[in-house]
Design a protein around this motif. Structure first.
Motif, short mmCIF file in Angstrom:
data_model
loop_
_atom_site.label_atom_id
_atom_site.label_comp_id
_atom_site.label_asym_id
_atom_site.label_seq_id
_atom_site.Cartn_x
_atom_site.Cartn_y
_atom_site.Cartn_z
N GLY A 176 -2.08 -17.90 7.00
CA GLY A 176 -1.98 -17.00 5.86
C GLY A 176 -0.62 -16.34 5.71
N GLY A 177 0.26 -16.47 6.72
CA GLY A 177 1.53 -15.78 6.65
C GLY A 177 1.33 -14.27 6.60
N ARG A 178 0.38 -13.79 7.41
CA ARG A 178 0.07 -12.36 7.40
C ARG A 178 0.22 -11.81 8.82
NH1 ARG A 178 -6.01 -12.48 5.23
NH2 ARG A 178 -6.08 -14.39 6.48
N LEU A 179 0.10 -10.49 8.93
CA LEU A 179 -0.02 -9.91 10.24
C LEU A 179 -1.00 -8.76 10.17
CD1 LEU A 179 2.33 -7.26 11.39
CD2 LEU A 179 2.83 -8.32 9.24
N ALA A 180 -1.59 -8.44 11.32
CA ALA A 180 -2.60 -7.38 11.37
C ALA A 180 -2.27 -6.42 12.49
CB ALA A 180 -3.97 -7.99 11.62
N ILE A 181 -2.62 -5.16 12.27
CA ILE A 181 -2.47 -4.12 13.29
C ILE A 181 -3.87 -3.63 13.68
CG2 ILE A 181 -1.53 -1.83 13.83
CD1 ILE A 181 0.71 -3.79 13.27
N ILE A 182 -4.12 -3.65 14.98
CA ILE A 182 -5.40 -3.14 15.51
C ILE A 182 -5.11 -1.86 16.27
CG2 ILE A 182 -7.22 -3.62 17.20
CD1 ILE A 182 -6.75 -6.64 16.44
N ASP A 183 -5.94 -0.86 16.05
CA ASP A 183 -5.79 0.44 16.71
C ASP A 183 -6.63 0.42 17.99
OD1 ASP A 183 -5.91 3.15 17.45
OD2 ASP A 183 -5.82 3.82 15.35
N LEU A 184 -6.02 0.67 19.14
CA LEU A 184 -6.77 0.59 20.39
C LEU A 184 -7.50 1.90 20.73
CD1 LEU A 184 -4.43 -1.73 22.46
CD2 LEU A 184 -6.50 -2.31 21.18
N ARG A 185 -7.52 2.85 19.79
CA ARG A 185 -8.39 4.01 19.98
C ARG A 185 -9.83 3.63 19.65
NH1 ARG A 185 -4.99 8.31 16.61
NH2 ARG A 185 -4.64 6.39 15.43
N ASP A 186 -9.99 2.76 18.65
CA ASP A 186 -11.36 2.35 18.33
C ASP A 186 -11.52 0.83 18.25
OD1 ASP A 186 -9.98 1.98 15.99
OD2 ASP A 186 -11.38 3.07 14.71
N PHE A 187 -10.49 0.09 18.64
CA PHE A 187 -10.56 -1.37 18.66
C PHE A 187 -10.95 -1.94 17.29
CE2 PHE A 187 -10.51 -2.84 23.30
CZ PHE A 187 -9.93 -1.66 23.76
N LYS A 188 -10.31 -1.42 16.25
CA LYS A 188 -10.59 -1.93 14.92
C LYS A 188 -9.29 -2.25 14.20
CE LYS A 188 -15.01 0.35 14.42
NZ LYS A 188 -15.78 1.46 13.89
N ALA A 189 -9.34 -3.26 13.35
CA ALA A 189 -8.17 -3.63 12.54
C ALA A 189 -7.96 -2.55 11.48
CB ALA A 189 -8.39 -4.98 11.89
N LYS A 190 -6.71 -2.14 11.30
CA LYS A 190 -6.41 -1.06 10.38
C LYS A 190 -5.54 -1.49 9.21
CE LYS A 190 -8.88 1.49 12.67
NZ LYS A 190 -8.92 2.78 13.27
N GLN A 191 -4.79 -2.55 9.41
CA GLN A 191 -3.86 -2.93 8.35
C GLN A 191 -3.63 -4.43 8.42
OE1 GLN A 191 0.23 -1.62 8.89
NE2 GLN A 191 0.56 -1.42 6.68
N ILE A 192 -3.67 -5.06 7.27
CA ILE A 192 -3.29 -6.47 7.19
C ILE A 192 -2.24 -6.58 6.09
CG2 ILE A 192 -4.07 -8.82 6.65
CD1 ILE A 192 -6.70 -8.19 8.01
N VAL A 193 -1.13 -7.19 6.44
CA VAL A 193 0.01 -7.22 5.54
C VAL A 193 0.40 -8.66 5.29
CG1 VAL A 193 2.50 -6.74 5.47
CG2 VAL A 193 0.93 -5.00 6.36
#
Ligand code: RUQ
Ligand code: CUA
Length: 680
Positions: free
Chosen positions: A164-181
């Motif tokens: 997809g030519g994307r990237l994702a950021i996961i927050d390790l405070r709650d182990f959830k994806a927060k942003q996909i760019v």
């Protein structure tokens, strides 16, 4: 040795291994774990060992990996990519138990990811290539933990999507994806790496794209109009978000840039990228042209790209970029003229480039050459300063003299791919064709290993066809050592058949001694684990519940629509819109009846008001493709149109209490006019 004597010996080994530093009371294996009651190990172990036909190594491996029930025995956590399942899988080490699968690019109904929650659809849709073509999956290759001073800080995890030519950021405070760019100007992101203080998350393209981006260009004009990109995604380490407005790119030639690695310590400020297909083959098997696998493997040498990103950053700040696809791009001509980019030859079709923990050396392997080539950063700097060139490529990019940059050429075996490092001065390289891991010594002034430098010292067979390998902390400035994970692409005959699609095979390897040993073998039948990062468990500081009731994980703030008990209500905002504020607590939904009218737009804010650890509730609504997962303290919003008159039950999907089966409700969609009574 008689069978009896052998099993006696094995029981003794078991006792010694169990005891570790703990006292062994007597040789037939009664051990005392601290002050606890003694465990009679001898005769019992004898029987099991004999019945199972276990060798000493099996006994040792079993004892070293067995997690005691209820104990936090996993010293490390591996963050594995799920490849084209689009998820990240968290695995405890050494037990190899799966702790969680984190959905990122694809759907996961257990966690309510893309099954109705507005938050998850907003995050995922941000990264769509075409707004009118939603993507329901991604190809997640290289999860990378954020860094502080070149070491994992346990805060964030980022991972690109090759397809997809994307990237994702996961927050390790709650182990959830927060942003996909969506990365600007690319059709594929493959390599990805943090700079040493997570200033940037850097991605490199695999497939070049026609430029200007989004235009059509025939493959015949590939060399002139297609370009690769390396993208420096600016990262806000406090918010944990990519700042697209501060992101910039460097245009690269249309080679496949593949993988990247950041310089550290003495090589801080530099980036290294391996590339293949410098032949610029475009395939065309039915058009009388060579297949990619042939055409892209013609040249004896391809290139490692050497990029001075600190200098590039200054040029970006000085405005030497052009705007392209909403991003500031340093054109190839500028990068060359300003000395930001040069090449070093590397043997044929390399895959992977890895910087040693001391930052002094850069390792690259051509998969068709049984050696790892080690370049010295110091020598590269000298070659750049002396303009010691072999020539230039067709775009005018200077090619440094191979011999002037090379420090060592270590013979490791067939099909070398990726290299990681331990805490004792050794490097480990995956050998795809040999199905083995090669262990070799690093050299240089800071060398730690006692063995002769730049030399193969051990080789271990794995099963089979290893792609990536991951040593604990093995791509950081301070590796932890101890364990290495081998991520094997094929499992062939290791397991009973579960059908033609076989699980992929992970093997846990002990690297604490002189000889590598396999400790555990794990078929993973839920994804294609492509690569991983292994962090010390005590570096992770994940929350056990959200800090306050009515919390939105997307913003990590109190949700404006989050409520507490007693604030539940149904608000008819206009003739067509109903907004419902609902709470959940063991074991009821409040309200438990939603009355709406046919055609209403329903906005539902559901808050789990529980403060107890692990008290997650679900909400599944019949017929509306909706299943939410609401963690303690969390507020989830869902919006849908009640298109069809009828009666729709809903219920909690997490078995949360003795009265879980009673945790239910009804949505009643009244027809707008009486003739319409149900499904059309
Ligand atoms: S690449 S098997 Cu996508 Cu990491 Cu090397
Ligand atoms: Cu709540 Cu089951």
């Amino acid at each position: 040795m008689s069978t009896r004597a052998l099993s006696f010996t094995l029981a003794a080994i078991a006792a010694v291994v169990v005891a570790g530093a703990i006292m062994v009371r007597h040789s037939k294996g009664t051990v005392s774990p601290g002050s606890d009651a003694a465990v009679a190990l001898g005769p019992l172990a004898d029987g099991i060992i004999q019945a199972r036909g276990m060798a000493p190594a099996d006994v040792e491996a079993a004892l070293r990996t067995y997690p005691r029930p209820g104990k936090y025995d996993d010293e490390f956590m591996a963050f594995l990519s799920g490849g084209h399942s689009g998820s990240v899988i968290v695995v405890g080490i050494p037990s190899m138990r799966i702790m969680k699968e984190i959905p990122v690019y694809g759907q996961d109904s257990w966690q309510g990811w893309l099954t109705g929650s507005r938050e998850s659809s907003e995050i995922v849709s941000e990264g769509f290539f075409f707004k009118d073509m939603p993507l329901s999956w991604g190809d997640l290759h290289h999860p990378k933990l954020s860094l502080t001073n070149g070491e994992y800080d346990g805060k964030w995890l980022a991972c690109a999507d090759k397809a997809g030519g994307r990237l994702a950021i996961i927050d390790l405070r709650d182990f959830k994806a927060k942003q996909i760019v969506k990365t600007p100007n690319t059709v594929s992101d493959h390599g990805n790496y943090w700079t040493p203080n997570s200033e940037y998350f850097v991605t490199s393209t695999f497939f070049p794209a026609p430029q200007p981006y989004g235009t059509y260009q025939p493959l015949e004009k590939y060399a002139e109009t297609y370009r690769g990109m390396i993208t420096f995604h600016a990262f806000d380490g406090n918010a944990g978000r990519i700042r697209l407005e501060d992101t910039w790119q460097i245009e690269l030639p249309p080679y496949f840039q593949d993988l990247i690695s950041a310089g550290k310590k003495s090589s801080f400020g530099w980036m290294f990228t391996n590339s293949l297909n410098t032949e610029m083959c475009t395939g065309g098997t039915l058009e009388g042209k060579p297949a990619m696998e042939v055409g892209a493997s013609k040249n004896e040498m391809d290139f490692v790209h050497v990029i001075n990103w600190k200098k590039a950053e200054e040029l970006v700040k000085a405005g030497k970029t052009v705007p392209l696809g909403g991003c500031r791009v340093l054109k190839l001509e500028t990068a060359i003229a300003e000395g930001v980019l040069c090449f070093i030859p590397v043997s044929k079709s390399p895959h992977g480039v890895d910087v040693t923990p001391d930052g002094r050396f850069i390792c690259a392997s051509g998969k068709l050459d049984p050696h790892v080539t080690v370049y010295s950063f110091e020598k590269i700097q000298k070659a750049i300063a002396d303009k010691n060139l072999e020539g230039k490529d067709r775009y005018g990019i200077p090619i440094l003299k191979y011999d002037a940059c090379r420090e060592a050429y270590v013979e490791v075996g067939l099909g070398p791919l990726h290299t990681e490092f331990d805490d004792k001065g050794y490097a480990y390289t995956s050998l795809f064709l040999d199905s083995a891991v090669a262990k070799w010594t690093l050299g240089g002034p800071d060398r730690l290993a006692k063995d002769e430098p730049w030399k193969l010292v051990d080789k271990l067979s794995v099963h089979y066809n290893i792609g990536h390998l991951t040593a604990a902390g093995g791509d950081t400035a301070k590796p932890y050592g101890k364990y290495l994970l081998s991520l094997n692409k094929w499992s062939i005959d290791r397991y009973p058949s579960v059908g033609p699609l076989h699980p992929q095979n992970l093997q846990l390897i002990d690297i604490s001694g002189d000889k590598m040993k396999i400790l555990y073998e794990m078929p993973i039948g839920i994804a294609e684990p492509h690569a991983s990062n292994i962090i010390r468990t005590d570096k992770l500081k994940a929350w056990v519940t959200y800090p306050e009731v009515g919390f939105d994980p997307k913003t990590m703030k109190k949700d404006p629509y989050g409520i507490n008990i007693g604030q539940e209500r149904v608000v008819r905002e206009d003739d067509k819109t109903v907004r419902i504020f609902m709470t959940l607590v063991r074991s009821q939904f409040r309200p438990d009846i939603m009355r709406v009218k046919e055609g209403d737009h329903v906005i539902l804010h559901v808050t789990n008001v529980e403060r107890a650890r692990d008290a997650t509730h679900g909400m599944a609504l019949h017929g509306h493709n909706l299943n939410l997962s609401i963690d303690p303290g969390q507020t989830v919003t869902v919006e849908f149109d009640a298109k069809h008159p009828g009666v729709y039950p809903w219920y909690c999907t997490e078995f949360c209490s003795a009265l879980h089966m009673e945790m239910t409700g009804w949505m009643l969609v009244e027809p707008r006019n009486d003739e319409k009574q149900g499904r059309k």
